[in-house]
Each structure stands twice: as C-alpha cells, then as structure tokens.
Design an enzyme around this catalytic site. Structure first.
Site, PDB file in Angstrom:
ATOM      1  CD  GLU A  50      -2.806   1.484   0.399  1.00 59.77           C
ATOM      2  OE1 GLU A  50      -2.944   0.647  -0.499  1.00 59.77           O
ATOM      3  OE2 GLU A  50      -3.478   2.530   0.466  1.00 59.77           O
ATOM      4  CG  ASP A  52       6.173  -0.329  -2.186  1.00 57.02           C
ATOM      5  OD1 ASP A  52       6.820   0.500  -1.501  1.00 57.02           O
ATOM      6  OD2 ASP A  52       6.449  -1.540  -2.238  1.00 57.02           O
ATOM      7  CG  LEU A  98      27.863  14.842  27.550  1.00 53.03           C
ATOM      8  CD1 LEU A  98      27.054  13.573  27.345  1.00 53.03           C
ATOM      9  CD2 LEU A  98      27.099  15.811  28.434  1.00 53.03           C
ATOM     10  CD  GLU A 141      18.924  12.095  27.188  1.00 54.39           C
ATOM     11  OE1 GLU A 141      19.413  12.460  26.130  1.00 54.39           O
ATOM     12  OE2 GLU A 141      17.994  12.696  27.761  1.00 54.39           O
ATOM     13  CE  LYS A 143      28.942   9.799  25.863  1.00 48.90           C
ATOM     14  NZ  LYS A 143      29.432   9.352  24.570  1.00 48.90           N
ATOM     15  CE  LYS A 345      32.306   7.597  27.884  1.00 46.30           C
ATOM     16  NZ  LYS A 345      33.306   7.180  26.999  1.00 46.30           N
ATOM     17  CB  CYS A 462      45.542 -19.532  -5.215  1.00 48.28           C
ATOM     18  SG  CYS A 462      45.865 -19.662  -3.446  1.00 48.28           S
TER      19      CYS A 462
HETATM   20  S1  IVH Z   1      23.974  15.642  25.441  1.00 51.70           S
HETATM   21  C1  IVH Z   1      26.117  19.679  26.106  1.00 51.70           C
HETATM   22  N1  IVH Z   1      22.890  13.235  25.361  1.00 51.70           N
HETATM   23  O1  IVH Z   1      28.067  12.164  23.543  1.00 51.70           O
HETATM   24  C2  IVH Z   1      25.842  18.233  26.098  1.00 51.70           C
HETATM   25  N2  IVH Z   1      24.964  13.554  24.285  1.00 51.70           N
HETATM   26  O2  IVH Z   1      30.360  13.843  24.869  1.00 51.70           O
HETATM   27  C3  IVH Z   1      25.481  17.729  24.773  1.00 51.70           C
HETATM   28  N3  IVH Z   1      25.826  11.560  23.160  1.00 51.70           N
HETATM   29  O3  IVH Z   1      29.149  13.294  20.770  1.00 51.70           O
HETATM   30  C4  IVH Z   1      25.403  16.273  24.681  1.00 51.70           C
HETATM   31  N4  IVH Z   1      24.158  10.223  23.699  1.00 51.70           N
HETATM   32  O4  IVH Z   1      26.587  13.178  20.577  1.00 51.70           O
HETATM   33  C5  IVH Z   1      23.940  14.006  25.002  1.00 51.70           C
HETATM   34  N5  IVH Z   1      21.796  11.161  25.347  1.00 51.70           N
HETATM   35  C6  IVH Z   1      22.834  11.940  24.988  1.00 51.70           C
HETATM   36  C7  IVH Z   1      23.896  11.430  24.234  1.00 51.70           C
HETATM   37  C8  IVH Z   1      24.947  12.279  23.890  1.00 51.70           C
HETATM   38  C9  IVH Z   1      25.309  10.315  23.057  1.00 51.70           C
HETATM   39  C10 IVH Z   1      27.110  11.986  22.567  1.00 51.70           C
HETATM   40  C11 IVH Z   1      27.049  13.313  21.881  1.00 51.70           C
HETATM   41  C12 IVH Z   1      28.485  13.770  21.890  1.00 51.70           C
HETATM   42  C13 IVH Z   1      29.010  13.106  23.094  1.00 51.70           C
HETATM   43  C14 IVH Z   1      29.236  14.128  24.178  1.00 51.70           C
END
Ligand code: IVH
Length: 699
Positions: A50, A52, A98, A141, A143, A345, A462
């Site tokens: 649909e 498509d 960050l 959230e 990373k 981390k 080979c």
């Molecule tokens: S906030 C001023 N939220 O981590 C702060 N960054 O070191 C702006 N990243 O390359 C970043 N997940 O793209 C934020 N949930 C998240 C993230 C995130 C991944 C990456 C971001 C940047 C690095 C910052």
C-alpha cells in the site's frame, strides 16, 4: 485563439493545477506519516505494498507536475552526489562534549558537585533554603554510541544537517541525512512549524545491531571488508559522497536535545523537551526517566547496565542531565562541557590476553587477511580465541608484536577485535611480524595495488582461493548445498577432484568414496545434496559466482535487471549504469568478471554439467533491458499505468524526468516540457505504436 478563450483555458489549467497541488500535498503528508509510524513508532498501519502504491502515485504526479515537488516529499530522500566533498558549517550553538563518570562512585560525586554548586550559587536566603533541602532532579537517557549530528528545521522543514566536527564547525551532510527514514523531513504539526521558527535538533545517527550485522554480512558476501563496529559503520556511511550509497545503509537517528531555537517557547524541563521531540516525530532514548539525588542515579545506572545487552543498539553509558532548564543555566559550563550533565560510562566489554601468533587466511577474492591467534579468554560472556586483524596496515598501525599482551574487545554480538597491545607488559621476548609477500598457500608473489590496503594472491588456481570460492558457491545465499563444508572441500582439493566450481557437478562417485573417511553412505548423501541443487534462480546463481562487491542484495538487483542468464552474461556498461543502486565500483567488478574468459568457460561447463539457471521472475522479457523511458502526454490507447507495466515487463525502466540518461521519451497528446527537454538534449522521441513494437516479444 481569442484572448478570452485563452484566459478561460488557462483558468481551467489553473484549476487542474490547484487540484494536483492539493493531491501532491496530501500524498506527501500521508506518506510521511506512514514513514513515521514505520520507522519511529515501529507500528506501521499500512502494508508495504500500500505504501509503495501511494509512493508511485506521488512519483507520477511529480513527474507530471515537476513544479509541485515539495522539499519534504519522500521522493527527495536521495539527492545528487556531492562531487567536491562536503561544505563546512559553523554551528550557531556549539556542540559540546560531556564529562565522564567511570562508575557509580563518580556518579555520586557528580551529584555532590551539582548540589554544592547550586547551594553556593543560591546565596539569597530564600533560594538557599529551597535548594539545600531538596535532592536534585535528573533526567537519565542512554549514551548512544553513534555519530553526533545536528538538524536545522526552518518553519518546520528540514533545511540542513551537519556533523559535530570539532564542536564549532562540522560538515554539511544534509543529503545523506535525508536518506534516514527516522529523520522527519518536516516536523509534525505544532508551534515549532510556525513561519520563521528555527529549531535545531541534536542527536546521534547509529546502526541498530541487526542492521549492522546484515550490512557486514552483505559486505563480506561481496568480498569487501566488514566494519569493525556499528559506530565506524555509521560514520563511514554518513561520509559517503553519493547519498544513494548512504540510502542503502539502514541508519537510525535518535534525538536527545536541542541546539539553537528561535521563535518558539521551550518546555521548562529537559524531560518536557524530550517528550516534545518524540511528539515532533523523533525517536528518543527508551531509557528516558526522571530520578532524584545520588541514590536515584545509582539505581538508574545499575538498571541501565543490566538492560544493556537486550537493547537493539549499542550504548556506551548513561547520560545524566539536570532536569530543570533554569538550573542548567545556573550551573553553566566549564571549558567544553556542561556542569549540569555527565556521561556515566559503562565498563567496556574488554579483556586482556596474549597474542600467540598471526595466521594468514586467503579469501576467495585472493585477499590475504591476518588473523590473531589468542590465548582463549572470556569477553562479554563468550570465549574468544581468534580475531581478525583486517590487513597489513592495521598490524603496523597498532604496532602489534607476537607474544604481546593485547586488549580484546567484543561489543554486543559483534565480531571480536584486537584493540591494542599493552606496551608496558612487554618483556623483550616479543617478535615483530613480517607480512608475507608470497601467498602462504600457493607461493605466488602477491600484489597490493597503489592506494589499496589489501594484498592479494593473483593466482587464479590458488587452492585457498578455490576452496573459499567453492564454499561461497555452496553457501546458504548461493547454491545452498548442505554438507559441503570446509573439511570436505579441502579434501576434494587435496585429492585433485576439484579444479573449479563446475567440477562439483561432475564428481566421480568412486573417487569420492575413496577419500579416507568418506565411504559410500556419505558419498551418496553429498551427491544427492548437489543433485538437489541443479536448478538455481538467477539471483542466487549471480551471488554464488562470488564476484567482488556483489553481495546478496546486489545480486538480486543485477538479476532483476538482467532477467535471464543470457541477459546477465550480455550486460553492457550502459545497462549496468542504469541498474538502481549500482555504482561505479560494482559495475567495474561485474564487467571485469564477465570479461574474464576463464570465468565464462567455467559457467559454460556448469551448464554442460547440468546446472540450470532459472530466469528472474519479473520482467518476463528483456527486449528493453537497460533502456530508460520517460512518459509524457496522453497516449492514444495505453493508460500511463499500462505503459509503465509494459516497459517494466520487458526489463526497461521508467524514470520521472528527462536527462542525458534517458533512452526514449514516449510522447502522447499535449506533451509539454518533457518533450521540449528531450528535443533540447537530443533524446529520441517515440510514440505509442513504436513502444508496442519495441516491446513485442522477439520470435
Ligand atoms: S547531550 C552539552 N545526550 O556524547 C551536552 N549527548 O560527549 C550535549 N551523546 O558526541 C550532549 N548520547 O553526541 C547528550 N543522550 C545523549 C547522548 C549524547 C550520546 C554523545 C554526543 C556527543 C558526546 C558528548
């Protein structure tokens, strides 16, 4: 014509134009909504067919009314290649990084710092009391472990997308970002779409694990080097100069914040910003939770750690942000990172072990691949004893020596990788590795063309190459011959029963049974399996041939275009150029394969020995193979749809607009600008009768 008549006919044309414009706008809206439901919500409400159908309807309208093509039309997701590289873009609001917390303890320290700063900062009596007695509210959230990008929406429409670069200037990769279906080309309705509003959305582009694995299988299937991890794959895919290539890579975008915002009020909390981003049509972190104080953070961190393996994408930590935007402002920044946020981390999925040796594997394209032989070690729950080192340069770059203690990483379900040697652990007993100049299997001197990283064995016969080719031929996506595994293929080679793939279909049962440990039962079994696969659909056959760069999907595209084996063997450069999704590299590789007399002999022998290659189902003919048609005006008997179907059924292509690539313009009554364009470019113009003659099956 009198001026009155002219006026009324242009009024009629206008009315028709307005109708068409409305229809186009409605289709764009509807298709974008389906795209959102499919790629962002993962809850489609229509079938693919649909979708498509609507897409083709829009495409057709846009062909008929080129001025009505909207910038947020789903047909605009693939643009022209950028010849000169990407332009640089200065970010209105810099893209900062960050600070890191390496464990729960450091996360608690972060909370203490925030608390202290807010208390000290709130020296006014009222403020001091309220802040000091409350724990801070945070939003947590994921990373994302992808590539950071920023998307600019003007009056609700995506106008530019750029990489983070050094944080101040990045690269303009708008055309590539537009190919990503989870990036809305237009924001869903709301004040953010009002005239003059600017909204910069920040987030990460990444590969979902399953898509990454499929991509690597595809690359390996085509004899190309796979990506080491989803992050590299995302970055490599976004940096393609040809957006058609990016479009082939199923990337996903997750939004996590905003950059510059003008002309619209923001939610007072980050949680509100994120839920607004979801409402505007973006995917956001599924973690998204509000927690309080150090204990809240510690709990969320443990929880995020435990759910990490079941996520459909890779994350390298959890991001914590002070929820209230007013407090964020109060906290401000230090150097290049905010005081109000931190990346907690996750422990890397890494271990150390000993690099015992480096083996060289010879692949079916003759590529020499170094493989690390490791003292078995458990990484991320799985025992690792081998890891690819990719190529000669990789060993030098990492300065690996045999006997080194090395760091091994395994992320998610991804192939293990040797990250680096631990130089401090060297004892002096390590040996450096000399990459062989001769093929370890046949002794032929290898070649490494300028500018390429891969060294190859040029010897067509080979045995290592042949073994890999036979295995590839028999693999699941190819002839799918069960039971024809590595051991048996090596035994067949050793006993001189296999000189090329075609020998598979002429194996002598007696000689086969004479191989030690084969016996009559196994012989009968394997011969029966081979016999079962004497009939192959064209696409599987093309894949099974093991042409460089031709994975399963490319084989399907080639077979659709060729229609039949004879069509495939006769493919010309022009025909290849008009196959969707096939670039210069694949074209060259296919042509060099087809031009190789040895390969053609091998194919002839396969056919002589009873292999049958079945034609590709649609198209039923090939008389228009490689030809690109543009339809314009009303044809006397055929509807637009019928004319299209007729062309497709004969292997031709129908395109929206006239260009130098167009083979024929089929013009009917009242043909307009396309006819002019055809005349301008000297493209042949034909009528319906001629088209019918061209499509008549050759007797
Ligand atoms: S906030 C001023 N939220 O981590 C702060 N960054 O070191 C702006 N990243 O390359 C970043 N997940 O793209 C934020 N949930 C998240 C993230 C995130 C991944 C990456 C971001 C940047 C690095 C910052």
């Amino acid at each position: 014509m009198s001026s009155r008549a002219k006026n009324s006919s242009s009024a009629l044309a206008n009315a028709a134009g307005i109708e068409a414009a409305k229809h186009v706008a409605a289709l764009v809206r509807e298709l974008n909504d389906h795209c959102y439901r499919y790629y962002v919500l993962s809850r489609p409400t229509v079938t693919d067919s649909e979708y498509d159908r609507l897409y083709r309807e829009l495409e057709k309208l846009e062909v008929e009314h080129p001025t009505l093509v909207q910038s947020d039309s789903p047909t605009q997701r693939v643009g022209a290649p950028v010849a000169e590289g990407f332009k640089s873009v200065t970010h209105r609001v810099s893209m900062l990084s960050l600070g890191n917390a390496m464990d729960e303890e450091e996360l608690r320290e972060f909370d203490a710092r925030v608390q202290k700063f807010l208390e000290r900062d709130a020296e006014t009596p009222e403020g001091a009391e309220s802040v000091a007695t409350q724990s801070t509210e945070y939003f947590v959230e994921h990373k994302f472990d992808g590539v950071a990008v920023t998307l600019s929406y003007q009056s609700g429409v995506l106008v530019q997308g750029a990489t983070r670069g050094d944080g101040f200037t990045g690269e303009d990769i708008t055309t590539n970002l537009k190919t990503i279906r989870s990036i809305p080309l237009r924001l869903r309705d709301g004040p953010e779409s009002a005239e003059g509003v600017l909204l910069e959305v920040r987030g990460e582009v990444l590969f979902l694990r399953e898509h990454f694995e499929a991509l690597n299988r595809e690359l390996e299937g085509g004899g190309d080097e796979p990506f080491a991890n989803p992050r590299n794959a995302a970055s490599g895919s976004l940096r393609q100069l040809d957006s058609a290539e990016t479009a082939r890579r199923p990337l996903t975008f997750f939004a996590y914040g905003l950059g510059a915002v003008e002309g619209v009020e923001l939610a007072p909390h980050h949680a509100g910003v994120v839920s607004r981003l979801a409402e505007l049509g973006f995917r956001v972190s599924p973690l998204a939770e509000i927690v309080h104080g150090a204990d809240g953070l510690a709990r969320a961190y443990q929880q995020a750690l435990s759910t990490r393996p079941s996520l459909p994408f890779e994350v390298d930590g959890m991001v914590v942000k002070v929820n209230e935007r007013a407090l964020q402002e109060q906290l401000g920044f230090r150097q290049r990172s905010p005081r109000w946020a931190i990346a907690a981390k996750f422990p890397p999925e890494e271990e150390t072990t000993t690099l015992e040796d480096i083996m060289i594997q010879v692949g079916r394209t003759g590529a020499l691949t170094p493989v690390a032989v490791l003292t078995p070690v458990k990484v991320g729950g799985v025992v690792v004893s081998r890891a690819t080192l990719h190529n000669e340069d990789e060993i030098n770059r990492k300065q690996l020596m045999i006997g080194d203690t090395v760091v091994v990483r395994r992320q998610g379900d991804v192939i293990p990788a040797v990250v680096a040697p631990v130089i401090e652990r060297r004892t002096g007993a390590e040996r450096s590795f000399v990459f062989p100049q001769d093929c370890p299997r046949c002794g032929t001197q290898t070649v490494r063309p300028e500018g390429e990283v891969v060294r190859r064995c040029p010897n067509e016969s080979c045995p290592a190459k042949l073994a890999e080719r036979v295995l590839h031929f028999a693999s699941r996506g190819g002839a799918d011959i069960e039971g024809l595994g590595e051991k048996l293929v090596l035994a067949l080679l050793e006993h001189n029963l296999l000189k090329d793939i075609s020998d598979l279909y002429a194996l002598d049962p007696e000689k086969l049974a004479a191989i030690p440990r084969m016996g009559e039962t196994s012989t009968a079994k394997i011969l029966a399996m081979i016999d079962k696969r004497r009939e192959l659909p064209l696409d599987r056959f093309v894949f099974a041939l093991g042409i460089r760069h031709v994975g399963e999907r490319t084989a399907q595209a080639l077979s659709r275009a060729a229609g039949s084996l004879s069509g495939f063997l006769a493919l010309s450069p022009e025909q290849l150029a008009s196959v969707p999704d096939i670039g210069e590299e694949i074209t060259q590789s296919v042509l060099s394969f087809l031009g190789d007399a040895k390969e053609r002999d091998m194919i002839s022998r396969l056919l002589e020995r009873g292999l049958r290659v079945m034609d590709s189902k649609s198209p039923s003919g090939t008389s228009l193979l490689g030809k690109v048609f543009v339809l314009t005006g009303a044809l006397p008997t055929l509807s637009r749809k019928d004319a299209e179907a007729l062309i497709l059924s004969q292997g031709g292509k129908v395109s929206a607009s006239v260009s130098k690539k167009t083979s024929f313009v089929v013009a009917g009554a009242d043909a307009g600008s396309k006819l002019e364009k055809a005349n301008e470019l000297g493209v042949a113009v034909i009528d319906e009768d001629t088209l019918k003659v061209m499509c008549a099956p050759v007797a």
